[in-house]
Enzyme design. Structure first.
Site, PDB file in Angstrom:
ATOM      1  N   ASP A 226     -12.562  86.148 -18.092  1.00  0.00           N
ATOM      2  CA  ASP A 226     -13.963  86.120 -17.675  1.00  0.00           C
ATOM      3  C   ASP A 226     -14.242  87.303 -16.764  1.00  0.00           C
ATOM      4  O   ASP A 226     -14.100  87.225 -15.543  1.00  0.00           O
ATOM      5  CB  ASP A 226     -14.337  84.803 -17.004  1.00  0.00           C
ATOM      6  CG  ASP A 226     -14.561  83.679 -18.010  1.00  0.00           C
ATOM      7  OD1 ASP A 226     -14.415  83.934 -19.220  1.00  0.00           O
ATOM      8  OD2 ASP A 226     -14.874  82.554 -17.573  1.00  0.00           O
ATOM      9  N   HIS A 364      -6.436  81.644 -20.096  1.00  0.00           N
ATOM     10  CA  HIS A 364      -7.676  81.399 -19.353  1.00  0.00           C
ATOM     11  C   HIS A 364      -7.944  79.923 -19.013  1.00  0.00           C
ATOM     12  O   HIS A 364      -8.049  79.589 -17.832  1.00  0.00           O
ATOM     13  CB  HIS A 364      -8.859  82.001 -20.105  1.00  0.00           C
ATOM     14  CG  HIS A 364     -10.147  81.899 -19.359  1.00  0.00           C
ATOM     15  ND1 HIS A 364     -10.334  82.475 -18.107  1.00  0.00           N
ATOM     16  CD2 HIS A 364     -11.321  81.276 -19.658  1.00  0.00           C
ATOM     17  CE1 HIS A 364     -11.554  82.221 -17.684  1.00  0.00           C
ATOM     18  NE2 HIS A 364     -12.175  81.494 -18.602  1.00  0.00           N
ATOM     19  N   HIS A 374     -14.496  71.287 -17.644  1.00  0.00           N
ATOM     20  CA  HIS A 374     -13.415  71.751 -18.525  1.00  0.00           C
ATOM     21  C   HIS A 374     -12.189  70.811 -18.516  1.00  0.00           C
ATOM     22  O   HIS A 374     -11.084  71.230 -18.882  1.00  0.00           O
ATOM     23  CB  HIS A 374     -12.982  73.176 -18.167  1.00  0.00           C
ATOM     24  CG  HIS A 374     -14.119  74.143 -18.077  1.00  0.00           C
ATOM     25  ND1 HIS A 374     -14.938  74.415 -19.134  1.00  0.00           N
ATOM     26  CD2 HIS A 374     -14.582  74.896 -17.032  1.00  0.00           C
ATOM     27  CE1 HIS A 374     -15.863  75.302 -18.765  1.00  0.00           C
ATOM     28  NE2 HIS A 374     -15.671  75.590 -17.498  1.00  0.00           N
TER      29      HIS A 374
END
Length: 557
Positions: A226, A364, A374
């Protein structure tokens, strides 16, 4: 205890105990664990500043002329004797009628040497231009400047080299920069400090993170995905903290590609001298025409893929002294029948723990995160790869990804957070398959660069916060693998009803981490909050390997 029993204790473990006893600094070690789970409450007295830097900020402006290099960066190759130098020449174009630059119109040259004013070596490389195209009326297309990648070889270990990049025939050359090579691989040879950071973006909080990071004087930056959040914008430069909320009617998920150029300019003072090793995050997906994805990410960074036997920019490996680092792709196939898994198995078989005792992996989205955001999103990846990583004794695993953002306002070309953005930090006990295991890796989630103003991040184990299982998978990661637990304290449920045993420390904050290998069995991990003074640690622990207690696969090929 008999002589045979005593001799079974490895010299490496004795060295670890000797170091810890002599050091005597009161910092806990993983040998003291597993630790009772700890949640540090949100510090509501600190108000971050997650407003994006405006495009008029001098740090984001193009300051070079013609085809002079900008956005200069250094990337490691697979071994100490080689690095990559990357940069951009020429100006990007965005609009309806763009004409890509010709990569062959400018040479890719690096002049380098051990003395600043004697750059006696020269290497040539390759160049490219990438496009971000949208086949829809009203959307603006983008074409990059010319991106150059040059590999330098034959370098000496632990040595400072000066370099100048560009095209000497124009002439269009950069200022003279420098980098330091990694130490040669060996059980007593390590970088002084490795910075670990992710989810960086380009806000005023980003400037704080980078300032803190630079104060720690790292030798290497591991970036866990990111990068610049270009996909939080429309092609006209209008942004939002929640793209799907604000722009639900767009025919495709748009991006504002100049954000990549702004980020490269802002980061140049750091990454033109400190090597950066990046892995892709979900914000790098960036869909465009012909179902292409990850084009900017794969074009702008150099990767030691070929040198490490990989055919992809999504996964590769490299050595940093006595550390073997594996970068894995969560957004590309990872099942046992797929190339990434096969490459990982081959790579692990090549690792000689007598030469690189430490084995570190990075991707990630975290496998072991207790935040609602998440939660268990990467479960299919964990199911596919955890056994392999455990059997080969991976010591530490870094991830990012866990973050929430709320409220914003926008202007063309400027994306402003005015509400609440939070990043999460979490460190696990040693864990394998959701069970405490003294031979399992330590999982560390690092999130950076956000505003925590009056905001508490919910955890999946808090009342009413356990997500509906069907909402957890990421569509780019494939499949559904997150079922209810079948054993342990959470048996029969999708979430724990308290902070899980495997979660040692968690805190809603943002910052960066520093990893320091003290010897072949002891590493010091320090996490720094942005709001703290530079010399303060938010979380700190010695991670101790026990190779005699935890034997690993030794199929060196």
């Amino acid at each position: 205890m008999g002589v045979a029993s005593v001799s079974a204790i490895s010299l490496a473990v004795l060295a670890a105990f000797s170091f810890l006893c002599v050091d005597g600094d009161g910092i806990p070690t993983t040998l003291d664990g597993p630790f009772k789970p700890l949640t540090v409450p949100l510090d509501t007295s600190f108000r971050g500043n997650a407003v994006d830097l405006p495009h008029t900020d001098p740090r984001l402006q193009r300051t070079v002329q013609g085809f002079e290099p900008e956005q200069i960066s250094v990337t490691l190759s697979a071994t100490y004797d080689s690095v990559w130098i990357s940069w951009v020449t020429g100006e990007f174009q965005i609009g309806d009628n763009i004409k890509p630059l010709d990569p062959k119109s400018v040479a890719s040259q690096v002049f380098y040497g051990k003395k600043k004013h004697r750059l006696v070596h020269m290497s040539n490389g390759h160049s490219l231009v990438y496009n971000q195209l949208y086949p829809f009326e009203g959307l603006q297309n983008y074409t990059s400047g010319i991106i150059h990648h040059v590999r330098l070889t034959g370098l000496k270990p632990d040595t400072v080299y000066y370099y100048q990049c560009g095209d000497a025939s124009i002439p269009a050359l950069s200022d003279i920069h420098y980098f330091k090579t990694m130490a040669a691989s060996g059980p007593r040879s390590y970088p002084n400090r490795i910075a670990v950071v992710g989810d960086l973006g380009l806000t005023y909080n980003t400037t704080s993170t980078i300032s803190h990071l630079m104060s720690n004087d790292p030798d290497l930056i591991v970036f866990v995905g990111d990068v610049c959040y270009a996909n939080m914008y429309l092609t006209n430069g209008t942004g939002s903290d929640c793209y799907s909320c604000s722009f639900s009617q767009t025919p495709i998920h748009e991006t504002y590609q100049p954000r990549w150029d702004y980020w490269g300019r802002f980061m140049q003072p750091l990454i033109s001298k400190i090597p950066i090793m990046a892995v892709e995050g979900n914000h790098e997906i960036e869909e465009q025409a012909e179902n292409q994805t990850f084009v900017a990410y794969s074009s702008r960074f150099a990767f030691p893929s070929k040198e490490s036997g990989s055919s992809s920019t999504f996964y590769y490996s490299f050595n940093a002294g006595g550390i073997h680092v594996i970068m894995l792709g969560a957004y590309i196939s990872y099942d046992k029948s797929e190339e990434q898994y096969k490459w990982l198995e081959r790579d692990l078989k090549k690792v000689d723990r007598k030469v690189t005792p430490w084995l570190v992996a990075t991707w990630h989205p975290p496998w072991y995160s207790t935040y609602k955001a998440h939660y268990r999103e990467a479960e299919c990846m964990r199911v596919a790869m955890e056994d392999l990583l455990y059997n080969y004794g991976v010591d530490i695993i870094f991830s990012g990804h866990v973050r929430l953002i709320f409220l914003s306002f926008t202007f063309p070309g400027i994306y402003c957070f005015i509400g609440q953005q939070v990043h999460a930090y979490e460190r696990s006990n040693r864990v394998y398959n959701y069970t405490l295991d003294p031979c399992g890796p330590v999982y560390i989630t690092v999130g950076d660069g956000g505003n925590r103003e009056k905001m508490a991040i919910p955890h999946a184990d808090e009342p009413g916060q356990c997500p509906e299982p069907s909402t957890t998978p990421d569509k780019y990661m494939g499949g559904f693998c997150a079922f209810n637990f079948t054993s342990g304290p959470a048996a029969g449920r999708f979430c724990w009803d308290r902070q899980p045993d495997y979660s040692a420390y968690r805190e809603t904050s943002f910052g960066h981490g520093i990893l320091e290998m003290k010897n072949e069995t002891v590493a010091l991990w320090t996490w720094h909050r942005n709001q703290d003074f530079y010399n303060l640690a938010g979380d700190q622990i010695y991670i101790v390997r026990q190779p005699d207690r935890c034997p690993v696969e030794t199929k060196v090929i």
